[in-house]
Design an enzyme around this catalytic site. Structure first.
Site, PDB file in Angstrom:
ATOM      1  N   CYS A   7       7.954  19.626  42.781  1.00 13.28           N
ATOM      2  CA  CYS A   7       9.166  19.123  42.122  1.00 13.28           C
ATOM      3  C   CYS A   7       9.547  19.991  40.926  1.00 13.28           C
ATOM      4  CB  CYS A   7       8.959  17.695  41.641  1.00 13.28           C
ATOM      5  SG  CYS A   7       8.010  16.627  42.718  1.00 13.28           S
ATOM      6  N   ASP A  47       3.561  12.541  40.109  1.00  6.68           N
ATOM      7  CA  ASP A  47       3.091  11.372  40.849  1.00  6.68           C
ATOM      8  C   ASP A  47       2.339  11.797  42.105  1.00  6.68           C
ATOM      9  OD1 ASP A  47       4.558  10.075  38.908  1.00  6.68           O
ATOM     10  OD2 ASP A  47       5.311   8.554  40.279  1.00  6.68           O
ATOM     11  N   CYS A 105      11.062  15.344  38.803  1.00 14.50           N
ATOM     12  CA  CYS A 105       9.997  14.482  39.300  1.00 14.50           C
ATOM     13  C   CYS A 105      10.238  13.070  38.775  1.00 14.50           C
ATOM     14  CB  CYS A 105       8.627  15.018  38.880  1.00 14.50           C
ATOM     15  SG  CYS A 105       7.238  14.391  39.853  1.00 14.50           S
ATOM     16  N   ASP A 106       9.510  12.114  39.305  1.00 13.14           N
ATOM     17  CA  ASP A 106       9.848  10.702  39.133  1.00 13.14           C
ATOM     18  C   ASP A 106      10.075  10.264  37.686  1.00 13.14           C
ATOM     19  OD1 ASP A 106       9.285  10.894  41.780  1.00 13.14           O
ATOM     20  OD2 ASP A 106       7.998   9.148  41.876  1.00 13.14           O
ATOM     21  N   LYS A 107       9.217  10.691  36.770  1.00 11.88           N
ATOM     22  CA  LYS A 107       9.305  10.196  35.404  1.00 11.88           C
ATOM     23  C   LYS A 107      10.012  11.168  34.474  1.00 11.88           C
ATOM     24  CE  LYS A 107       7.087   6.881  37.132  1.00 11.88           C
ATOM     25  NZ  LYS A 107       6.834   7.562  38.411  1.00 11.88           N
ATOM     26  N   CYS A 164      10.453  15.123  46.459  1.00  9.35           N
ATOM     27  CA  CYS A 164      10.277  14.542  47.795  1.00  9.35           C
ATOM     28  C   CYS A 164      11.636  14.298  48.442  1.00  9.35           C
ATOM     29  CB  CYS A 164       9.481  13.255  47.711  1.00  9.35           C
ATOM     30  SG  CYS A 164       7.788  13.500  47.120  1.00  9.35           S
ATOM     31  N   GLU A 189       1.458   3.287  40.236  1.00 12.98           N
ATOM     32  CA  GLU A 189       2.142   2.967  41.482  1.00 12.98           C
ATOM     33  C   GLU A 189       1.145   3.007  42.631  1.00 12.98           C
ATOM     34  OE1 GLU A 189       5.218   5.945  41.882  1.00 12.98           O
ATOM     35  OE2 GLU A 189       3.996   7.099  43.258  1.00 12.98           O
ATOM     36  N   SER A 202       5.889   3.340  44.693  1.00 12.69           N
ATOM     37  CA  SER A 202       6.634   4.584  44.803  1.00 12.69           C
ATOM     38  C   SER A 202       7.978   4.328  45.456  1.00 12.69           C
ATOM     39  CB  SER A 202       5.833   5.572  45.646  1.00 12.69           C
ATOM     40  OG  SER A 202       6.637   6.650  46.062  1.00 12.69           O
TER      41      SER A 202
END
Length: 567
Positions: free
Chosen positions: A60, A92, A133-135, A205, A455, A481
Protein backbone atom coordinates in the site's frame (compact mmCIF):
# COMPACT_ATOMS: atom_id res chain seq x y z
CA UNK A 1 7.11 34.41 -10.26
CA UNK A 2 4.79 37.35 -9.60
CA UNK A 3 4.20 38.20 -5.96
CA UNK A 4 0.62 37.35 -4.93
CA UNK A 5 -1.48 40.18 -3.54
CA UNK A 6 -3.83 40.30 -0.59
CA UNK A 7 -7.28 40.64 -2.17
CA UNK A 8 -8.55 43.07 0.47
CA UNK A 9 -5.58 45.50 0.59
CA UNK A 10 -3.75 44.80 -2.70
CA UNK A 11 -0.56 44.67 -0.63
CA UNK A 12 1.95 41.85 -1.17
CA UNK A 13 0.53 38.63 0.31
CA UNK A 14 2.14 37.54 3.56
CA UNK A 15 2.59 33.86 4.31
CA UNK A 16 2.74 32.42 7.77
CA UNK A 17 6.01 30.65 6.90
CA UNK A 18 7.69 34.04 6.94
CA UNK A 19 7.70 33.56 10.73
CA UNK A 20 10.47 30.98 10.36
CA UNK A 21 12.87 33.02 8.23
CA UNK A 22 11.99 36.73 8.47
CA UNK A 23 14.01 39.12 10.66
CA UNK A 24 17.49 39.31 12.11
CA UNK A 25 16.92 36.83 14.92
CA UNK A 26 15.95 34.16 12.39
CA UNK A 27 18.92 34.66 10.09
CA UNK A 28 20.25 31.19 10.85
CA UNK A 29 17.06 29.72 9.40
CA UNK A 30 18.27 30.89 5.99
CA UNK A 31 21.26 28.67 6.50
CA UNK A 32 19.04 25.69 7.20
CA UNK A 33 16.83 26.38 4.17
CA UNK A 34 19.81 27.00 1.93
CA UNK A 35 21.26 23.70 3.16
CA UNK A 36 18.08 22.13 1.76
CA UNK A 37 19.06 23.53 -1.63
CA UNK A 38 16.92 26.68 -1.65
CA UNK A 39 18.01 30.08 -2.93
CA UNK A 40 16.75 33.44 -1.67
CA UNK A 41 13.78 33.55 -4.06
CA UNK A 42 12.73 30.06 -3.08
CA UNK A 43 13.00 30.84 0.62
CA UNK A 44 10.50 33.66 0.05
CA UNK A 45 7.94 31.30 -1.49
CA UNK A 46 5.08 29.74 0.51
CA UNK A 47 6.31 26.50 2.08
CA UNK A 48 4.17 23.38 1.69
CA UNK A 49 4.39 20.20 3.75
CA UNK A 50 4.12 17.13 1.50
CA UNK A 51 3.12 14.35 3.89
CA UNK A 52 3.17 10.73 2.83
CA UNK A 53 3.50 7.30 4.39
CA UNK A 54 5.78 5.91 1.72
CA UNK A 55 8.09 3.07 2.64
CA UNK A 56 8.47 -0.66 2.69
CA UNK A 57 5.88 -1.36 5.41
CA UNK A 58 3.42 -2.77 2.85
CA UNK A 59 2.53 -2.73 -0.87
CA UNK A 60 0.00 0.00 0.00
CA UNK A 61 2.84 2.37 0.91
CA UNK A 62 5.50 1.22 -1.53
CA UNK A 63 4.87 3.75 -4.32
CA UNK A 64 3.83 6.74 -2.24
CA UNK A 65 7.19 8.48 -2.21
CA UNK A 66 7.26 8.38 -6.00
CA UNK A 67 3.77 9.92 -6.00
CA UNK A 68 4.95 12.58 -3.58
CA UNK A 69 7.63 13.54 -6.11
CA UNK A 70 4.90 14.40 -8.65
CA UNK A 71 3.07 16.45 -6.02
CA UNK A 72 6.29 18.30 -5.20
CA UNK A 73 6.85 19.02 -8.90
CA UNK A 74 3.38 20.52 -9.19
CA UNK A 75 3.81 22.60 -6.05
CA UNK A 76 7.14 24.03 -7.24
CA UNK A 77 5.84 24.72 -10.76
CA UNK A 78 3.03 26.81 -9.31
CA UNK A 79 5.05 28.96 -6.95
CA UNK A 80 5.43 26.88 -3.80
CA UNK A 81 8.41 25.39 -2.00
CA UNK A 82 7.65 21.73 -1.13
CA UNK A 83 9.05 19.93 1.91
CA UNK A 84 8.80 16.15 1.95
CA UNK A 85 7.53 14.96 5.35
CA UNK A 86 7.35 11.14 5.67
CA UNK A 87 5.29 9.91 8.61
CA UNK A 88 4.86 6.59 10.41
CA UNK A 89 2.47 3.91 9.15
CA UNK A 90 1.47 0.44 10.36
CA UNK A 91 0.36 -2.11 7.78
CA UNK A 92 -2.78 -4.07 8.62
CA UNK A 93 -1.61 -6.73 6.20
CA UNK A 94 1.60 -7.37 8.13
CA UNK A 95 0.09 -6.94 11.60
CA UNK A 96 -3.00 -9.15 11.20
CA UNK A 97 -3.56 -12.11 13.57
CA UNK A 98 -0.79 -11.27 16.08
CA UNK A 99 -0.07 -8.73 18.81
CA UNK A 100 1.22 -6.18 16.32
CA UNK A 101 -2.37 -5.39 15.32
CA UNK A 102 -2.71 -3.48 18.59
CA UNK A 103 -0.63 -0.75 16.94
CA UNK A 104 -2.75 -0.36 13.80
CA UNK A 105 -5.51 1.97 15.04
CA UNK A 106 -3.00 3.66 17.34
CA UNK A 107 -1.03 4.65 14.24
CA UNK A 108 -3.99 6.73 13.01
CA UNK A 109 -3.56 9.01 16.02
CA UNK A 110 0.23 9.09 15.64
CA UNK A 111 -0.14 10.16 12.01
CA UNK A 112 -2.58 12.96 12.86
CA UNK A 113 -0.25 14.10 15.65
CA UNK A 114 2.73 14.01 13.26
CA UNK A 115 0.98 16.17 10.66
CA UNK A 116 0.09 18.68 13.36
CA UNK A 117 3.56 18.71 14.92
CA UNK A 118 5.44 19.13 11.65
CA UNK A 119 3.03 21.65 10.15
CA UNK A 120 2.82 23.84 13.24
CA UNK A 121 6.46 23.40 14.20
CA UNK A 122 7.65 24.56 10.79
CA UNK A 123 4.74 26.93 10.08
CA UNK A 124 3.99 25.44 6.68
CA UNK A 125 1.50 27.39 4.55
CA UNK A 126 -0.33 24.39 3.15
CA UNK A 127 -0.52 20.59 3.20
CA UNK A 128 -0.45 17.97 0.45
CA UNK A 129 -1.05 14.49 1.91
CA UNK A 130 -0.82 11.09 0.25
CA UNK A 131 -1.80 7.87 2.04
CA UNK A 132 -2.48 4.33 0.97
CA UNK A 133 -3.33 2.01 3.88
CA UNK A 134 -6.26 1.52 6.23
CA UNK A 135 -5.28 3.88 9.05
CA UNK A 136 -3.01 6.36 7.32
CA UNK A 137 -5.80 7.70 5.11
CA UNK A 138 -8.03 8.86 8.01
CA UNK A 139 -4.96 9.83 10.05
CA UNK A 140 -3.74 12.22 7.36
CA UNK A 141 -7.24 13.66 6.89
CA UNK A 142 -7.54 14.21 10.64
CA UNK A 143 -4.18 16.02 10.65
CA UNK A 144 -5.32 18.27 7.79
CA UNK A 145 -8.46 19.26 9.70
CA UNK A 146 -6.57 19.84 12.91
CA UNK A 147 -4.20 22.30 11.20
CA UNK A 148 -6.96 23.89 9.05
CA UNK A 149 -4.68 25.24 6.32
CA UNK A 150 -5.18 25.01 2.55
CA UNK A 151 -4.85 21.30 1.87
CA UNK A 152 -5.47 18.42 -0.49
CA UNK A 153 -5.49 14.70 0.22
CA UNK A 154 -4.91 11.93 -2.35
CA UNK A 155 -5.35 8.18 -1.89
CA UNK A 156 -2.33 6.39 -3.34
CA UNK A 157 -4.52 3.90 -5.20
CA UNK A 158 -5.13 0.17 -5.26
CA UNK A 159 -3.12 -2.76 -6.52
CA UNK A 160 -4.20 -4.58 -9.63
CA UNK A 161 -5.91 -7.91 -8.99
CA UNK A 162 -4.15 -11.21 -9.27
CA UNK A 163 -5.22 -13.85 -11.78
CA UNK A 164 -6.31 -17.32 -10.67
CA UNK A 165 -7.90 -20.02 -12.82
CA UNK A 166 -9.12 -17.58 -15.43
CA UNK A 167 -10.50 -14.86 -13.17
CA UNK A 168 -9.47 -11.98 -10.92
CA UNK A 169 -8.51 -12.71 -7.34
CA UNK A 170 -7.40 -10.65 -4.35
CA UNK A 171 -5.97 -10.94 -0.86
CA UNK A 172 -9.33 -11.56 0.84
CA UNK A 173 -9.79 -14.79 -1.09
CA UNK A 174 -6.30 -15.89 -0.08
CA UNK A 175 -7.15 -15.39 3.59
CA UNK A 176 -10.20 -17.59 3.10
CA UNK A 177 -8.03 -20.26 1.45
CA UNK A 178 -6.25 -20.63 4.82
CA UNK A 179 -9.56 -21.78 6.28
CA UNK A 180 -10.09 -24.16 3.38
CA UNK A 181 -6.68 -25.68 4.01
CA UNK A 182 -7.53 -26.20 7.68
CA UNK A 183 -10.83 -27.76 6.64
CA UNK A 184 -9.04 -30.16 4.28
CA UNK A 185 -10.64 -28.58 1.19
CA UNK A 186 -7.47 -27.01 -0.25
CA UNK A 187 -3.79 -27.85 -0.24
CA UNK A 188 -0.80 -25.97 1.15
CA UNK A 189 0.50 -25.79 -2.43
CA UNK A 190 -2.66 -24.00 -3.58
CA UNK A 191 -2.43 -21.59 -0.65
CA UNK A 192 1.18 -20.71 -1.42
CA UNK A 193 0.39 -20.28 -5.11
CA UNK A 194 -2.54 -17.96 -4.38
CA UNK A 195 -0.51 -15.96 -1.86
CA UNK A 196 2.14 -15.39 -4.52
CA UNK A 197 -0.24 -13.85 -7.05
CA UNK A 198 -2.96 -12.11 -5.00
CA UNK A 199 -1.08 -8.77 -4.75
CA UNK A 200 0.82 -8.45 -8.04
CA UNK A 201 1.71 -4.74 -7.80
CA UNK A 202 2.17 -1.93 -5.31
CA UNK A 203 -1.07 -0.47 -3.99
CA UNK A 204 -3.82 -0.98 -1.44
CA UNK A 205 -5.95 -4.14 -1.37
CA UNK A 206 -8.01 -4.33 -4.55
CA UNK A 207 -11.59 -4.56 -3.22
CA UNK A 208 -13.86 -2.10 -1.45
CA UNK A 209 -11.98 -2.68 1.77
CA UNK A 210 -10.99 0.07 4.20
CA UNK A 211 -8.35 1.87 2.13
CA UNK A 212 -10.46 2.18 -1.03
CA UNK A 213 -13.53 3.03 1.05
CA UNK A 214 -11.68 5.89 2.74
CA UNK A 215 -10.26 7.03 -0.61
CA UNK A 216 -13.82 7.49 -1.89
CA UNK A 217 -14.75 9.11 1.43
CA UNK A 218 -12.03 11.73 0.89
CA UNK A 219 -13.53 12.59 -2.50
CA UNK A 220 -17.03 12.84 -1.03
CA UNK A 221 -15.76 15.05 1.80
CA UNK A 222 -14.41 17.50 -0.78
CA UNK A 223 -10.73 17.06 0.12
CA UNK A 224 -9.64 15.00 -2.93
CA UNK A 225 -9.90 15.37 -6.71
CA UNK A 226 -12.97 13.60 -8.09
CA UNK A 227 -11.94 10.31 -9.68
CA UNK A 228 -8.51 10.19 -8.04
CA UNK A 229 -9.01 7.41 -5.50
CA UNK A 230 -9.73 4.57 -7.93
CA UNK A 231 -6.80 5.12 -10.32
CA UNK A 232 -4.64 2.02 -9.74
CA UNK A 233 -1.32 2.79 -8.10
CA UNK A 234 0.71 1.65 -11.10
CA UNK A 235 -1.23 3.62 -13.72
CA UNK A 236 0.70 6.54 -15.23
CA UNK A 237 -2.46 8.67 -15.02
CA UNK A 238 -1.68 9.23 -11.35
CA UNK A 239 1.28 11.51 -12.17
CA UNK A 240 -0.60 14.30 -13.99
CA UNK A 241 -3.50 14.00 -11.53
CA UNK A 242 -1.12 14.70 -8.64
CA UNK A 243 0.43 17.68 -10.44
CA UNK A 244 -3.02 19.11 -11.20
CA UNK A 245 -4.05 18.68 -7.56
CA UNK A 246 -0.89 20.54 -6.52
CA UNK A 247 -1.80 23.40 -8.84
CA UNK A 248 -5.23 23.69 -7.21
CA UNK A 249 -3.63 23.63 -3.77
CA UNK A 250 -1.26 26.46 -4.71
CA UNK A 251 -4.17 28.59 -5.92
CA UNK A 252 -5.78 28.07 -2.53
CA UNK A 253 -2.56 29.06 -0.74
CA UNK A 254 -2.05 32.16 -2.88
CA UNK A 255 -5.64 33.39 -2.64
CA UNK A 256 -8.53 33.27 -0.23
CA UNK A 257 -10.11 29.81 -0.51
CA UNK A 258 -12.23 27.48 1.62
CA UNK A 259 -10.25 25.90 4.44
CA UNK A 260 -10.68 22.24 5.44
CA UNK A 261 -13.10 23.01 8.28
CA UNK A 262 -15.17 25.09 5.86
CA UNK A 263 -15.30 22.05 3.58
CA UNK A 264 -15.86 19.19 6.06
CA UNK A 265 -19.28 20.20 7.38
CA UNK A 266 -22.16 18.01 8.52
CA UNK A 267 -23.37 17.97 4.91
CA UNK A 268 -19.98 16.76 3.69
CA UNK A 269 -19.89 14.05 6.36
CA UNK A 270 -23.33 12.86 5.33
CA UNK A 271 -22.12 12.76 1.72
CA UNK A 272 -19.21 10.58 2.80
CA UNK A 273 -21.54 8.22 4.68
CA UNK A 274 -23.74 7.96 1.60
CA UNK A 275 -20.80 6.89 -0.56
CA UNK A 276 -19.80 4.23 1.98
CA UNK A 277 -23.34 2.89 2.01
CA UNK A 278 -23.75 2.99 -1.77
CA UNK A 279 -20.55 1.00 -2.33
CA UNK A 280 -20.89 -1.58 0.47
CA UNK A 281 -17.78 -0.07 2.05
CA UNK A 282 -15.81 -1.03 5.13
CA UNK A 283 -17.30 -0.95 8.62
CA UNK A 284 -14.13 0.91 9.63
CA UNK A 285 -15.56 4.00 7.92
CA UNK A 286 -18.09 4.24 10.74
CA UNK A 287 -15.14 4.46 13.15
CA UNK A 288 -13.12 6.94 11.11
CA UNK A 289 -15.89 9.36 10.12
CA UNK A 290 -16.79 10.34 13.71
CA UNK A 291 -13.06 10.81 14.37
CA UNK A 292 -12.72 13.04 11.30
CA UNK A 293 -15.83 14.95 12.38
CA UNK A 294 -14.30 15.57 15.79
CA UNK A 295 -11.28 17.22 14.17
CA UNK A 296 -13.65 19.34 12.08
CA UNK A 297 -15.53 20.47 15.17
CA UNK A 298 -18.74 18.68 14.18
CA UNK A 299 -20.69 16.45 16.57
CA UNK A 300 -21.20 13.30 14.51
CA UNK A 301 -21.47 9.87 16.14
CA UNK A 302 -22.00 6.37 14.82
CA UNK A 303 -25.74 6.97 15.13
CA UNK A 304 -25.51 9.86 12.66
CA UNK A 305 -23.60 7.53 10.38
CA UNK A 306 -26.33 4.91 10.77
CA UNK A 307 -29.07 7.37 9.81
CA UNK A 308 -27.41 8.02 6.44
CA UNK A 309 -26.67 4.34 5.87
CA UNK A 310 -30.35 3.52 6.48
CA UNK A 311 -31.57 5.89 3.76
CA UNK A 312 -28.91 5.34 1.10
CA UNK A 313 -29.26 2.45 -1.37
CA UNK A 314 -26.48 0.05 -2.30
CA UNK A 315 -25.75 0.64 -6.00
CA UNK A 316 -22.17 -0.61 -6.52
CA UNK A 317 -21.38 -4.31 -6.94
CA UNK A 318 -17.98 -4.37 -5.25
CA UNK A 319 -16.07 -7.06 -3.42
CA UNK A 320 -16.08 -8.46 -0.78
CA UNK A 321 -19.88 -8.59 -0.98
CA UNK A 322 -20.06 -8.23 -4.77
CA UNK A 323 -18.12 -8.96 -7.96
CA UNK A 324 -15.94 -6.00 -8.91
CA UNK A 325 -12.80 -4.18 -7.74
CA UNK A 326 -11.45 -0.62 -7.53
CA UNK A 327 -9.83 -0.95 -10.96
CA UNK A 328 -13.25 -1.68 -12.47
CA UNK A 329 -14.72 1.48 -10.92
CA UNK A 330 -11.86 3.49 -12.45
CA UNK A 331 -12.55 2.01 -15.89
CA UNK A 332 -16.17 3.24 -15.85
CA UNK A 333 -15.23 6.73 -14.67
CA UNK A 334 -14.23 6.54 -11.00
CA UNK A 335 -16.02 7.31 -7.76
CA UNK A 336 -17.70 10.29 -9.42
CA UNK A 337 -19.97 7.80 -11.20
CA UNK A 338 -21.32 6.64 -7.83
CA UNK A 339 -21.66 10.18 -6.52
CA UNK A 340 -23.38 11.49 -9.66
CA UNK A 341 -26.00 8.74 -9.40
CA UNK A 342 -26.56 9.55 -5.72
CA UNK A 343 -26.75 13.29 -6.40
CA UNK A 344 -29.32 12.90 -9.16
CA UNK A 345 -31.48 10.84 -6.76
CA UNK A 346 -31.14 13.48 -3.99
CA UNK A 347 -28.91 11.32 -1.77
CA UNK A 348 -26.07 13.87 -1.69
CA UNK A 349 -25.77 17.53 -0.71
CA UNK A 350 -24.64 19.02 -4.00
CA UNK A 351 -23.98 22.45 -2.49
CA UNK A 352 -21.21 21.10 -0.23
CA UNK A 353 -17.90 22.85 -0.95
CA UNK A 354 -14.74 21.15 -2.23
CA UNK A 355 -11.04 22.03 -2.03
CA UNK A 356 -11.23 23.41 -5.59
CA UNK A 357 -13.53 26.22 -4.44
CA UNK A 358 -16.36 24.69 -6.48
CA UNK A 359 -19.37 22.83 -5.15
CA UNK A 360 -19.62 19.06 -5.25
CA UNK A 361 -22.42 19.33 -7.82
CA UNK A 362 -20.17 21.41 -10.06
CA UNK A 363 -17.34 18.88 -9.71
CA UNK A 364 -19.68 15.99 -10.59
CA UNK A 365 -21.27 17.63 -13.64
CA UNK A 366 -18.79 16.07 -16.07
CA UNK A 367 -18.85 12.57 -14.51
CA UNK A 368 -20.19 9.60 -16.44
CA UNK A 369 -23.51 7.95 -15.55
CA UNK A 370 -23.56 4.42 -14.07
CA UNK A 371 -22.71 1.59 -16.44
CA UNK A 372 -25.46 -0.63 -15.00
CA UNK A 373 -23.02 -3.39 -14.14
CA UNK A 374 -20.29 -2.20 -11.78
CA UNK A 375 -22.53 0.67 -10.63
CA UNK A 376 -26.30 0.72 -11.04
CA UNK A 377 -28.80 3.55 -11.14
CA UNK A 378 -30.55 4.22 -7.83
CA UNK A 379 -33.82 3.06 -9.39
CA UNK A 380 -32.24 -0.38 -9.89
CA UNK A 381 -30.31 -0.58 -6.61
CA UNK A 382 -28.93 -3.86 -5.31
CA UNK A 383 -30.54 -3.06 -1.96
CA UNK A 384 -32.82 -0.23 -0.79
CA UNK A 385 -30.60 0.32 2.23
CA UNK A 386 -26.89 0.61 2.72
CA UNK A 387 -24.28 -2.10 2.81
CA UNK A 388 -23.33 -1.31 6.43
CA UNK A 389 -25.76 -1.08 9.34
CA UNK A 390 -25.58 -0.08 13.00
CA UNK A 391 -27.23 -2.42 15.51
CA UNK A 392 -28.32 -1.37 18.99
CA UNK A 393 -29.86 -3.24 21.89
CA UNK A 394 -29.10 -4.65 25.30
CA UNK A 395 -25.74 -6.05 24.18
CA UNK A 396 -24.65 -2.81 22.46
CA UNK A 397 -26.49 0.19 23.93
CA UNK A 398 -24.21 2.64 22.08
CA UNK A 399 -24.13 0.65 18.85
CA UNK A 400 -22.31 -2.06 16.93
CA UNK A 401 -21.46 -2.40 13.24
CA UNK A 402 -22.31 -5.05 10.66
CA UNK A 403 -21.62 -5.13 6.91
CA UNK A 404 -24.81 -6.58 5.43
CA UNK A 405 -23.75 -6.32 1.76
CA UNK A 406 -23.67 -9.85 0.37
CA UNK A 407 -25.28 -11.49 3.42
CA UNK A 408 -27.82 -14.22 2.71
CA UNK A 409 -29.42 -14.18 6.18
CA UNK A 410 -29.93 -11.14 8.38
CA UNK A 411 -31.35 -12.89 11.46
CA UNK A 412 -29.47 -15.17 13.85
CA UNK A 413 -30.19 -16.43 17.35
CA UNK A 414 -27.86 -18.78 19.18
CA UNK A 415 -25.75 -19.61 22.23
CA UNK A 416 -22.68 -17.58 23.07
CA UNK A 417 -19.22 -19.14 22.85
CA UNK A 418 -17.11 -16.65 24.83
CA UNK A 419 -13.39 -15.91 24.40
CA UNK A 420 -11.40 -13.33 26.36
CA UNK A 421 -9.06 -12.39 23.49
CA UNK A 422 -8.46 -12.91 19.79
CA UNK A 423 -5.77 -15.56 20.28
CA UNK A 424 -8.09 -17.82 22.29
CA UNK A 425 -10.81 -17.51 19.67
CA UNK A 426 -8.45 -18.14 16.77
CA UNK A 427 -7.09 -21.31 18.39
CA UNK A 428 -10.64 -22.59 18.91
CA UNK A 429 -11.65 -21.82 15.32
CA UNK A 430 -8.54 -23.48 13.90
CA UNK A 431 -9.42 -26.63 15.85
CA UNK A 432 -13.17 -26.42 15.05
CA UNK A 433 -14.21 -26.11 18.70
CA UNK A 434 -17.50 -24.43 17.84
CA UNK A 435 -20.81 -25.47 16.34
CA UNK A 436 -23.09 -24.22 13.62
CA UNK A 437 -25.51 -21.73 15.14
CA UNK A 438 -23.05 -20.45 17.77
CA UNK A 439 -22.41 -16.77 18.44
CA UNK A 440 -18.66 -16.49 18.89
CA UNK A 441 -17.94 -13.65 21.33
CA UNK A 442 -14.47 -12.05 21.46
CA UNK A 443 -14.15 -9.40 24.13
CA UNK A 444 -11.47 -7.22 25.72
CA UNK A 445 -10.33 -6.15 22.25
CA UNK A 446 -11.88 -2.67 22.22
CA UNK A 447 -9.99 0.63 22.01
CA UNK A 448 -9.10 0.57 25.71
CA UNK A 449 -9.33 -3.13 26.53
CA UNK A 450 -7.01 -4.34 23.77
CA UNK A 451 -5.68 -1.76 23.78
CA UNK A 452 -5.79 -0.81 20.13
CA UNK A 453 -9.03 -2.40 18.89
CA UNK A 454 -7.53 -5.16 16.78
CA UNK A 455 -9.27 -6.31 13.60
CA UNK A 456 -10.22 -9.95 13.20
CA UNK A 457 -9.81 -10.68 9.48
CA UNK A 458 -7.81 -13.82 10.21
CA UNK A 459 -10.65 -15.40 12.18
CA UNK A 460 -13.45 -14.36 9.81
CA UNK A 461 -11.51 -15.64 6.80
CA UNK A 462 -10.94 -18.96 8.59
CA UNK A 463 -14.67 -19.32 9.25
CA UNK A 464 -15.48 -18.75 5.58
CA UNK A 465 -12.76 -21.11 4.48
CA UNK A 466 -14.26 -23.78 6.75
CA UNK A 467 -17.65 -23.24 5.13
CA UNK A 468 -19.10 -21.72 8.31
CA UNK A 469 -19.05 -18.02 7.37
CA UNK A 470 -22.84 -17.69 7.37
CA UNK A 471 -23.63 -20.53 9.78
CA UNK A 472 -22.23 -18.77 12.87
CA UNK A 473 -22.18 -15.19 14.07
CA UNK A 474 -19.16 -13.36 15.50
CA UNK A 475 -19.52 -10.48 17.97
CA UNK A 476 -16.64 -8.38 19.32
CA UNK A 477 -15.69 -4.99 20.73
CA UNK A 478 -12.72 -5.17 18.37
CA UNK A 479 -12.78 -4.39 14.65
CA UNK A 480 -13.14 -6.22 11.37
CA UNK A 481 -11.24 -5.64 8.17
CA UNK A 482 -12.91 -4.09 5.15
CA UNK A 483 -12.30 -7.49 3.54
CA UNK A 484 -14.46 -9.25 6.16
CA UNK A 485 -17.75 -10.80 5.12
CA UNK A 486 -20.36 -12.80 6.98
CA UNK A 487 -22.43 -12.15 10.11
CA UNK A 488 -19.54 -10.38 11.85
CA UNK A 489 -20.51 -7.65 14.30
CA UNK A 490 -17.79 -5.37 15.61
CA UNK A 491 -17.24 -2.08 17.46
CA UNK A 492 -19.63 -3.17 20.23
CA UNK A 493 -20.03 -0.12 22.48
CA UNK A 494 -19.57 0.35 25.36
CA UNK A 495 -16.67 -2.09 25.21
CA UNK A 496 -16.12 -4.78 27.83
CA UNK A 497 -13.17 -2.97 29.43
CA UNK A 498 -15.34 -0.02 30.49
CA UNK A 499 -18.17 -2.15 31.85
CA UNK A 500 -20.21 -2.68 28.71
CA UNK A 501 -22.71 -5.57 28.68
CA UNK A 502 -20.30 -7.66 26.59
CA UNK A 503 -18.22 -8.11 29.76
CA UNK A 504 -21.07 -10.04 31.41
CA UNK A 505 -21.82 -12.56 28.65
CA UNK A 506 -21.38 -16.22 29.67
CA UNK A 507 -21.09 -19.39 27.61
CA UNK A 508 -24.55 -20.55 26.61
CA UNK A 509 -26.29 -17.18 26.96
CA UNK A 510 -28.62 -16.60 24.03
CA UNK A 511 -27.77 -13.68 21.75
CA UNK A 512 -30.36 -12.53 19.21
CA UNK A 513 -29.28 -10.58 16.12
CA UNK A 514 -31.74 -8.99 13.70
CA UNK A 515 -30.14 -6.88 10.97
CA UNK A 516 -33.30 -6.37 8.93
CA UNK A 517 -33.94 -2.67 8.23
CA UNK A 518 -37.01 -2.59 10.44
CA UNK A 519 -35.15 -4.05 13.43
CA UNK A 520 -31.34 -3.47 13.47
CA UNK A 521 -30.97 -4.97 16.94
CA UNK A 522 -28.55 -7.09 18.95
CA UNK A 523 -29.79 -8.37 22.29
CA UNK A 524 -28.50 -10.48 25.16
CA UNK A 525 -31.40 -12.56 26.46
CA UNK A 526 -30.58 -12.08 30.13
CA UNK A 527 -32.94 -10.18 32.44
CA UNK A 528 -31.77 -6.70 33.36
CA UNK A 529 -31.40 -7.42 37.08
CA UNK A 530 -29.15 -10.42 36.50
CA UNK A 531 -27.10 -8.53 33.91
CA UNK A 532 -26.51 -5.70 36.43
CA UNK A 533 -25.44 -8.19 39.10
CA UNK A 534 -23.00 -9.86 36.70
CA UNK A 535 -21.48 -6.53 35.67
CA UNK A 536 -21.02 -5.51 39.30
CA UNK A 537 -18.96 -8.64 39.97
CA UNK A 538 -17.08 -8.90 36.66
CA UNK A 539 -13.30 -8.45 36.96
CA UNK A 540 -11.33 -6.23 34.59
CA UNK A 541 -9.89 -8.58 31.95
CA UNK A 542 -8.17 -5.92 29.84
CA UNK A 543 -5.04 -7.11 28.10
CA UNK A 544 -1.84 -6.13 30.00
CA UNK A 545 0.56 -3.71 28.31
CA UNK A 546 4.02 -2.43 29.09
CA UNK A 547 4.73 1.29 29.28
CA UNK A 548 4.98 3.09 25.96
CA UNK A 549 2.59 4.15 23.25
CA UNK A 550 -0.06 1.53 24.10
CA UNK A 551 -0.08 2.61 27.73
CA UNK A 552 -0.56 6.25 26.73
CA UNK A 553 -3.26 5.25 24.26
CA UNK A 554 -5.19 3.25 26.87
CA UNK A 555 -5.27 6.27 29.19
CA UNK A 556 -6.52 8.67 26.51
CA UNK A 557 -8.68 6.78 24.02
CA UNK A 558 -12.42 7.23 23.92
CA UNK A 559 -15.33 5.06 22.82
CA UNK A 560 -15.64 3.52 19.35
CA UNK A 561 -19.06 5.07 18.74
CA UNK A 562 -17.36 8.49 18.78
CA UNK A 563 -14.39 7.46 16.69
CA UNK A 564 -11.97 6.12 19.34
CA UNK A 565 -9.98 9.35 19.33
CA UNK A 566 -7.41 10.34 21.94
CA UNK A 567 -8.73 13.81 22.71
Amino acid sequence: MSTPKDQSTNAPRRFRSQAIHEGTVRAVTHGFLEALGQDADEVARPHIGVFHTGGEMSPCNLALRDQAMHARTGIYAHGGMPHECPVVSVSDGLSVAHRGMRYSLVSRELIADSVEASTEGHQWDGIFSIGGCDKNLPGLIMGILRCNLPAVFVHGGATLPGHWEGRDTHVGETYETIGRVLAGEATEEELRARASICIPTAGACAGQFTANTMGMVAEALGLSPIGSSTIPTVYSARAPMLRRAAAVLMRAVMHNAPLPRDIVTRQALENACAVVSATGGSTNAALHLPAIAREAGVEFTVHDVAAVFARTPLIADLQPGGKFLARDVHHIGGAGVVMRALLEANHLHGDAMTFTGRTLAEELAACAPPDGNVVRQVTNARSPNGGVTVLTGSLAPDGALLKVAGLDALVHRGPARVFECEEDAQEAVVNRRYEAGDVIVIRNEGPRGGPGMREMLGITALLYGQGMGQRVALVTDGRFSGATRGLCIGHVSPEAAVGGPLAAVRDGDIIAIDARPEATSISLEVIAEELAQRLASTPDRSQPVASGVLSKYRQLVGSADRGATTH
